[in-house]
Design a protein around this motif. Structure first.
Motif, PDB file in Angstrom:
ATOM      1  N   ASP A  32       0.815  -1.226   0.000  1.00 41.41           N
ATOM      2  CA  ASP A  32       0.000   0.000   0.000  1.00 41.41           C
ATOM      3  C   ASP A  32       0.846   1.271   0.000  1.00 41.41           C
ATOM      4  OD1 ASP A  32      -2.285  -1.536  -0.012  1.00 41.41           O
ATOM      5  OD2 ASP A  32      -2.821  -1.130   2.083  1.00 41.41           O
ATOM      6  N   ASN A  33       2.106   1.171   0.401  1.00 39.62           N
ATOM      7  CA  ASN A  33       2.958   2.360   0.558  1.00 39.62           C
ATOM      8  C   ASN A  33       4.284   2.248  -0.190  1.00 39.62           C
ATOM      9  OD1 ASN A  33       1.446   3.999   2.771  1.00 39.62           O
ATOM     10  ND2 ASN A  33       1.372   1.872   3.440  1.00 39.62           N
ATOM     11  N   LEU A  34       4.369   1.306  -1.086  1.00 32.20           N
ATOM     12  CA  LEU A  34       5.604   1.033  -1.812  1.00 32.20           C
ATOM     13  C   LEU A  34       5.987   2.213  -2.701  1.00 32.20           C
ATOM     14  CD1 LEU A  34       7.465  -1.452  -2.062  1.00 32.20           C
ATOM     15  CD2 LEU A  34       6.151  -2.103  -4.074  1.00 32.20           C
ATOM     16  N   TYR A  44      16.362 -13.482  -3.373  1.00 34.69           N
ATOM     17  CA  TYR A  44      17.239 -14.080  -2.357  1.00 34.69           C
ATOM     18  C   TYR A  44      16.462 -14.916  -1.337  1.00 34.69           C
ATOM     19  CZ  TYR A  44      21.119 -11.601  -4.364  1.00 34.69           C
ATOM     20  OH  TYR A  44      22.079 -11.174  -5.242  1.00 34.69           O
ATOM     21  N   GLY A  45      15.482 -15.664  -1.828  1.00 38.05           N
ATOM     22  CA  GLY A  45      14.729 -16.562  -0.966  1.00 38.05           C
ATOM     23  C   GLY A  45      13.735 -15.870  -0.056  1.00 38.05           C
ATOM     24  N   MET A  46      13.455 -14.614  -0.329  1.00 42.04           N
ATOM     25  CA  MET A  46      12.500 -13.832   0.464  1.00 42.04           C
ATOM     26  C   MET A  46      11.550 -13.125  -0.500  1.00 42.04           C
ATOM     27  SD  MET A  46      15.226 -11.963   3.008  1.00 42.04           S
ATOM     28  CE  MET A  46      16.530 -11.750   1.801  1.00 42.04           C
ATOM     29  N   ILE A  47      10.520 -12.511   0.043  1.00 36.38           N
ATOM     30  CA  ILE A  47       9.718 -11.617  -0.783  1.00 36.38           C
ATOM     31  C   ILE A  47      10.496 -10.319  -0.894  1.00 36.38           C
ATOM     32  CG2 ILE A  47       7.574 -10.321  -0.997  1.00 36.38           C
ATOM     33  CD1 ILE A  47       6.151 -12.619   0.415  1.00 36.38           C
ATOM     34  N   GLY A  48      10.743  -9.914  -2.118  1.00 38.22           N
ATOM     35  CA  GLY A  48      11.557  -8.741  -2.350  1.00 38.22           C
ATOM     36  C   GLY A  48      10.824  -7.677  -3.142  1.00 38.22           C
ATOM     37  N   TYR A  49      11.254  -6.457  -2.917  1.00 42.05           N
ATOM     38  CA  TYR A  49      10.752  -5.297  -3.647  1.00 42.05           C
ATOM     39  C   TYR A  49      11.974  -4.702  -4.312  1.00 42.05           C
ATOM     40  CZ  TYR A  49       6.892  -6.615  -0.833  1.00 42.05           C
ATOM     41  OH  TYR A  49       5.895  -7.369  -0.261  1.00 42.05           O
ATOM     42  N   VAL A  50      12.009  -4.838  -5.630  1.00 42.26           N
ATOM     43  CA  VAL A  50      13.226  -4.582  -6.396  1.00 42.26           C
ATOM     44  C   VAL A  50      12.986  -3.503  -7.440  1.00 42.26           C
ATOM     45  CG1 VAL A  50      14.011  -6.962  -6.062  1.00 42.26           C
ATOM     46  CG2 VAL A  50      12.711  -6.369  -8.120  1.00 42.26           C
ATOM     47  N   VAL A  51      14.102  -2.897  -7.878  1.00 37.82           N
ATOM     48  CA  VAL A  51      14.082  -1.965  -8.999  1.00 37.82           C
ATOM     49  C   VAL A  51      14.238  -2.822 -10.253  1.00 37.82           C
ATOM     50  CG1 VAL A  51      15.145   0.050 -10.052  1.00 37.82           C
ATOM     51  CG2 VAL A  51      15.171  -0.200  -7.545  1.00 37.82           C
ATOM     52  N   PRO A  52      13.218  -2.906 -11.092  1.00 36.10           N
ATOM     53  CA  PRO A  52      13.297  -3.791 -12.252  1.00 36.10           C
ATOM     54  C   PRO A  52      14.314  -3.300 -13.283  1.00 36.10           C
ATOM     55  CG  PRO A  52      11.312  -2.448 -12.358  1.00 36.10           C
ATOM     56  CD  PRO A  52      11.952  -2.176 -11.020  1.00 36.10           C
ATOM     57  N   LEU A 132       8.975   4.807   7.081  1.00 35.88           N
ATOM     58  CA  LEU A 132      10.236   4.416   6.451  1.00 35.88           C
ATOM     59  C   LEU A 132      10.082   4.339   4.930  1.00 35.88           C
ATOM     60  CD1 LEU A 132      13.171   3.384   6.576  1.00 35.88           C
ATOM     61  CD2 LEU A 132      12.226   1.086   6.964  1.00 35.88           C
ATOM     62  N   LEU A 133       8.981   3.794   4.476  1.00 34.49           N
ATOM     63  CA  LEU A 133       8.764   3.640   3.036  1.00 34.49           C
ATOM     64  C   LEU A 133       8.662   4.980   2.318  1.00 34.49           C
ATOM     65  CD1 LEU A 133       6.262   0.667   3.135  1.00 34.49           C
ATOM     66  CD2 LEU A 133       8.627   0.599   2.340  1.00 34.49           C
ATOM     67  N   THR A 134       8.338   6.036   3.037  1.00 32.59           N
ATOM     68  CA  THR A 134       8.218   7.361   2.404  1.00 32.59           C
ATOM     69  C   THR A 134       9.534   8.120   2.386  1.00 32.59           C
ATOM     70  OG1 THR A 134       7.651   8.547   4.439  1.00 32.59           O
ATOM     71  CG2 THR A 134       5.825   7.528   3.219  1.00 32.59           C
ATOM     72  N   LYS A 135      10.567   7.571   2.991  1.00 34.75           N
ATOM     73  CA  LYS A 135      11.832   8.289   3.166  1.00 34.75           C
ATOM     74  C   LYS A 135      12.769   8.245   1.964  1.00 34.75           C
ATOM     75  CE  LYS A 135      11.438   9.870   7.346  1.00 34.75           C
ATOM     76  NZ  LYS A 135      11.400  11.310   7.547  1.00 34.75           N
ATOM     77  N   MET A 136      12.521   7.353   0.997  1.00 38.61           N
ATOM     78  CA  MET A 136      13.455   7.230  -0.123  1.00 38.61           C
ATOM     79  C   MET A 136      12.707   6.794  -1.380  1.00 38.61           C
ATOM     80  SD  MET A 136      17.042   5.100  -0.279  1.00 38.61           S
ATOM     81  CE  MET A 136      17.708   6.024   1.119  1.00 38.61           C
TER      82      MET A 136
END
Length: 152
Positions: A32-34, A44-52, A132-136
């Motif tokens: 919701d805040n990505l 890396y074996g986790m749920i990740g949020y990546v720059v495609p 935190l998600l809004t900081k960068m």
């Protein structure tokens, strides 16, 4: 405990039932805040949020075939983990997070260089995660990555 999963849904289905609701809520808050431009995947074996690669074609310096990682979440045996690469790469962001943490919870901060471990999963400070998600932004992350991490 490492979850082996090919898809995000497989990962969620493999999270132990006693942790699943808290994990799904953390994921929902992140989605919701990505920051705009990030994509959800298994990383890396986790749920990740990546720059495609469509935004950052160079990919991750350790393996350019992989997209540039930014945030990951994982369910471990004794905690739920949030990994945020910006905290690792930006001392000011790290200090901000450490100083803000006690304003959102009375629980002791359990943190590594980029990993925040939530042992009391029913009390994950979700409002702090939102902040935190809004900081960068993605552009800021790419710039920071190129300046600091990629050169190492």
């Amino acid at each position: 405990m490492q979850i082996q999963a090919a898809t995000v849904q497989d990962y969620i289905n493999a999270v132990p039932v006693d942790k699943r609701a808290a994990f799904k809520e953390l994921r929902r808050v992140i989605l919701d805040n990505l920051p705009e431009g990030l994509e959800e995947t298994i990383s890396y074996g986790m749920i990740g949020y990546v720059v495609p690669h469509s935004i950052y074609p160079n990919g991750y310096h350790c393996n350019p075939d992989l997209p540039l990682p930014f945030i990951n979440i994982a369910c471990q045996k004794n905690f739920i983990a949030l990994y945020h690469s910006g905290i690792y790469a930006n001392k000011d962001l790290y200090n901000w997070f450490v100083n803000e943490y006690p304003l959102y919870t009375n629980d002791k901060l359990d943190m590594g260089k980029s990993c925040v471990r939530f042992k009391k999963i029913d009390r994950i400070p979700l409002k702090l995660v939102v902040a935190l998600l809004t900081k960068m932004t993605v552009a800021e992350w790419i710039s920071l990555y190129e300046e600091n991490i990629k050169q190492k």
